[in-house]
Design an enzyme around this catalytic site. Structure first.
Site, PDB file in Angstrom:
ATOM      1  N   CYS A  78      45.715  29.273  43.799  1.00 35.70           N
ATOM      2  CA  CYS A  78      46.754  28.918  42.417  1.00 35.70           C
ATOM      3  C   CYS A  78      48.103  29.033  42.256  1.00 35.70           C
ATOM      4  O   CYS A  78      48.625  28.331  42.429  1.00 35.70           O
ATOM      5  CB  CYS A  78      46.140  29.608  41.360  1.00 35.70           C
ATOM      6  SG  CYS A  78      44.296  30.766  41.234  1.00 35.70           S
ATOM      7  N   SER A 112      32.757  36.137  38.335  1.00 38.59           N
ATOM      8  CA  SER A 112      32.333  34.857  38.970  1.00 38.59           C
ATOM      9  C   SER A 112      31.235  34.845  39.983  1.00 38.59           C
ATOM     10  O   SER A 112      31.844  34.898  41.542  1.00 38.59           O
ATOM     11  CB  SER A 112      33.357  34.644  39.363  1.00 38.59           C
ATOM     12  OG  SER A 112      34.385  32.672  39.134  1.00 38.59           O
ATOM     13  N   ALA A 113      30.860  33.617  40.460  1.00 40.85           N
ATOM     14  CA  ALA A 113      29.802  33.419  41.411  1.00 40.85           C
ATOM     15  C   ALA A 113      30.874  32.984  42.437  1.00 40.85           C
ATOM     16  O   ALA A 113      30.173  33.717  43.412  1.00 40.85           O
ATOM     17  CB  ALA A 113      28.667  32.671  40.660  1.00 40.85           C
ATOM     18  N   HIS A 114      32.000  31.849  42.451  1.00 42.25           N
ATOM     19  CA  HIS A 114      32.090  31.246  43.312  1.00 42.25           C
ATOM     20  C   HIS A 114      32.582  32.364  44.508  1.00 42.25           C
ATOM     21  O   HIS A 114      33.202  32.268  45.841  1.00 42.25           O
ATOM     22  CB  HIS A 114      32.911  30.295  43.110  1.00 42.25           C
ATOM     23  CG  HIS A 114      34.255  30.310  43.045  1.00 42.25           C
ATOM     24  ND1 HIS A 114      35.122  30.267  44.109  1.00 42.25           N
ATOM     25  CD2 HIS A 114      34.741  30.322  41.860  1.00 42.25           C
ATOM     26  CE1 HIS A 114      36.293  30.698  42.642  1.00 42.25           C
ATOM     27  NE2 HIS A 114      35.934  30.361  41.961  1.00 42.25           N
ATOM     28  N   ASN A 165      43.672  40.607  43.408  1.00 40.44           N
ATOM     29  CA  ASN A 165      42.793  39.278  44.160  1.00 40.44           C
ATOM     30  C   ASN A 165      44.402  39.573  45.988  1.00 40.44           C
ATOM     31  O   ASN A 165      43.832  38.047  46.003  1.00 40.44           O
ATOM     32  CB  ASN A 165      43.049  37.935  43.631  1.00 40.44           C
ATOM     33  CG  ASN A 165      44.050  37.448  42.741  1.00 40.44           C
ATOM     34  OD1 ASN A 165      44.470  38.411  41.807  1.00 40.44           O
ATOM     35  ND2 ASN A 165      44.754  36.812  43.202  1.00 40.44           N
ATOM     36  N   GLN A 186      37.421  40.116  41.587  1.00 43.05           N
ATOM     37  CA  GLN A 186      37.372  40.449  43.198  1.00 43.05           C
ATOM     38  C   GLN A 186      36.396  41.280  43.711  1.00 43.05           C
ATOM     39  O   GLN A 186      35.899  41.834  45.287  1.00 43.05           O
ATOM     40  CB  GLN A 186      38.991  40.952  43.237  1.00 43.05           C
ATOM     41  CG  GLN A 186      39.158  39.348  43.616  1.00 43.05           C
ATOM     42  CD  GLN A 186      39.357  38.586  44.452  1.00 43.05           C
ATOM     43  OE1 GLN A 186      38.889  39.168  45.823  1.00 43.05           O
ATOM     44  NE2 GLN A 186      39.880  36.903  44.387  1.00 43.05           N
ATOM     45  N   GLY A 205      34.922  32.493  36.162  1.00 41.19           N
ATOM     46  CA  GLY A 205      35.751  34.032  35.894  1.00 41.19           C
ATOM     47  C   GLY A 205      37.418  33.616  34.411  1.00 41.19           C
ATOM     48  O   GLY A 205      37.731  34.258  33.748  1.00 41.19           O
ATOM     49  N   THR A 206      37.918  32.348  34.584  1.00 43.70           N
ATOM     50  CA  THR A 206      38.972  31.933  33.643  1.00 43.70           C
ATOM     51  C   THR A 206      38.627  31.601  32.011  1.00 43.70           C
ATOM     52  O   THR A 206      39.091  32.265  31.761  1.00 43.70           O
ATOM     53  CB  THR A 206      40.094  30.441  34.372  1.00 43.70           C
ATOM     54  OG1 THR A 206      40.006  31.056  35.762  1.00 43.70           O
ATOM     55  CG2 THR A 206      41.026  30.356  33.884  1.00 43.70           C
TER      56      THR A 206
HETATM   57  C1  LIG Z   1      39.089  33.494  41.599  1.00 38.07           C
HETATM   58  C2  LIG Z   1      39.511  34.375  40.360  1.00 38.07           C
HETATM   59  C3  LIG Z   1      39.599  33.677  39.426  1.00 38.07           C
HETATM   60  C4  LIG Z   1      39.336  32.840  38.527  1.00 38.07           C
HETATM   61  O1  LIG Z   1      38.310  32.686  38.758  1.00 38.07           O
HETATM   62  P1  LIG Z   1      37.484  31.424  38.505  1.00 38.07           P
HETATM   63  O2  LIG Z   1      35.640  31.231  38.412  1.00 38.07           O
HETATM   64  O3  LIG Z   1      37.505  30.721  39.716  1.00 38.07           O
HETATM   65  O4  LIG Z   1      38.087  30.299  37.382  1.00 38.07           O
HETATM   66  C5  LIG Z   1      39.881  34.992  38.349  1.00 38.07           C
HETATM   67  N1  LIG Z   1      40.739  35.948  38.128  1.00 38.07           N
HETATM   68  C6  LIG Z   1      40.247  36.677  39.934  1.00 38.07           C
HETATM   69  C7  LIG Z   1      40.817  38.179  40.074  1.00 38.07           C
HETATM   70  C8  LIG Z   1      40.171  36.220  40.940  1.00 38.07           C
HETATM   71  O5  LIG Z   1      40.234  35.936  41.751  1.00 38.07           O
END
Ligand SMILES: *Cc1c(COP(=O)(O)O)cnc(C)c1O
Length: 387
Positions: free
Chosen positions: A323, A197-199, A149, A177, A71-72
């Site tokens: 974070c 983001s997959a996780h 988030n 999210q 995601g980042t």
């Molecule tokens: C977790 C999150 C991210 C970051 O995603 P990563 O895959 O961990 O880098 C970005 N934006 C939101 C809203 C998130 O919850």
């Protein structure tokens, strides 16, 4: 002791089927998708199949999906890639973004760009009319998250998109999210770029994607081979991509059922807390809210002490985002929602997932009730107030 994980907004476990879908791509089909021999072709076929599936699940076309490390990176690609591609020095975002967007914008400010951080109301929502008012001739990008988030607030993305579309300004949304938790259709939303983001939906860490609408083209922010149609060079994370496709397939298949069940458990948790613990406040929106998000403030005590006490009875929760927890700064999200320090410091985020049960919820309510009582008994603030 019971173990209850209520931190699904930080990360989720990889589902068994997801792991199984990934394993062959470490041991058997480990070729480089860019190689022209059969090892390479096998991997290429798998990656393109996964791209097709992922695109379909969010209403996109396969060529509009660009894989990233998460995601980042997708947020950074959307933001830095846009300012590289377009002429103009102004960006619009909100004051409650994830750090993946917020810190990228703050970095650009240091480089001489101007960033408008739109305010939010007490529920954490941006007013689409504020977007319209903030647009300037030199605005190159609007980036506003789909769902928050920390407090789970869902933004009026469709309304904002119609404004940016009319103005001809690219619109990016961080939907990390949202994807896998609520329906996400890029065409219906009308966004130009969207981060996933997959996780966060029971896939592996270290893999994500940026949806980029046809006709929109950010510049690459890393330089190397020609992968991902030159927008994101580097050998593809084949196993990760396979895992992401599988995780999204499962999330979409169970979406309606999970939304209903998890929303019910969320409301059971909120109600249980309200009935058993005095002086609590629900942070965020009552209904425009992610199914699994509960964020509440327990007045006169510190969220950090609650986290530690709950951890000792097997319950994982957080305050703010993963974070920023560990820092003593109150959450920028809660502060920008107009909360005072006291309420912000007493906040707790509990995020539910597919494995959460009603028994888990009742255990948490019962433990939390005892912990809050104990901590308040020791709280000078609480005691002076009740003198
Ligand atoms: C977790 C999150 C991210 C970051 O995603 P990563 O895959 O961990 O880098 C970005 N934006 C939101 C809203 C998130 O919850």
């Amino acid at each position: 002791m019971r173990k209850v994980y209520l931190d699904h907004s930080a990360t989720t476990p990889v589902r068994k089927e997801v792991l199984e879908s990934m394993l062959p791509y470490f041991t058997e089909a480990w070729g480089n998708p860019s190689s022209i021999h059969q090892w390479g072709r096998t991997s290429r076929k798998a990656v393109e199949q996964a791209r097709e599936e992922i695109a379909q699940y969010i209403g996109a076309e396969p060529r509009e999906i660009f894989f990233t490390s998460g995601g980042t990176e997708a947020d950074n690609l959307a933001i830095f890639g846009t300012v590289e591609a377009k002429k103009g020095m102004h960006i619009i975002t909100s004051s409650v973004e994830h750090h993946g967007v917020l810190d990228a914008c703050q970095y650009l400010e240091k480089q001489g760009y101007e960033v408008t951080y739109l305010p939010v109301n007490e529920y954490g929502q941006v007013n689409p009319e504020d977007v319209r008012k903030a647009l300037r001739p030199d605005t190159v990008l609007v980036t506003i998250m789909y769902a928050n988030n920390e407090v789970g607030t869902i933004q009026p993305i469709k309304e904002i998109a119609s404004i940016t579309r009319e103005a001809g300004v690219w619109f990016h949304t961080d939907a990390v999210q949202a994807v896998g938790s609520i329906p996400v259709d890029v065409k219906d939303l009308g966004v130009d770029m969207l981060t996933l983001s997959a996780h966060k939906f029971y896939g592996p860490k270290g893999i994500g994607a940026l949806y980029v609408r046809k006709g929109v083209r950010p510049k690459p922010i890393t330089h190397g081979g020609g992968q991902e149609r030159k927008i994101r060079p580097g050998t593809e994370n084949v196993a990760g991509i396979m895992g992401m496709a599988k995780a999204l397939e499962l999330a979409i298949a169970d979406l309606d059922q999970n939304m209903k069940r998890i929303t019910g458990l969320r409301d059971r948790l909120i109600q249980g807390i309200r009935e058993n613990i005095p002086e609590v406040v629900l942070n965020g929106h009552a209904t425009a809210r992610l199914p699994g998000n509960v964020n509440m403030s327990f007045l006169y005590i510190e969220g950090e002490s609650l986290i530690l006490s709950l951890d000792m009875v097997g319950v994982a929760v957080s305050s703010g985002s993963a974070c920023t927890s560990g820092s003593l700064e109150p959450s920028h999200v809660l502060m920008n929602m107009g909360m005072d320090h006291q309420q912000a410091h007493g906040s707790l985020r509990m995020t539910l997932g597919v494995s959460t049960t009603a028994e888990d919820i009742d255990y948490v309510v019962s433990e939390l009730t005892q912990i809050v009582e104990k901590l308040r008994a020791m709280s000078p603030l609480y005691n002076s107030k009740n003198l």
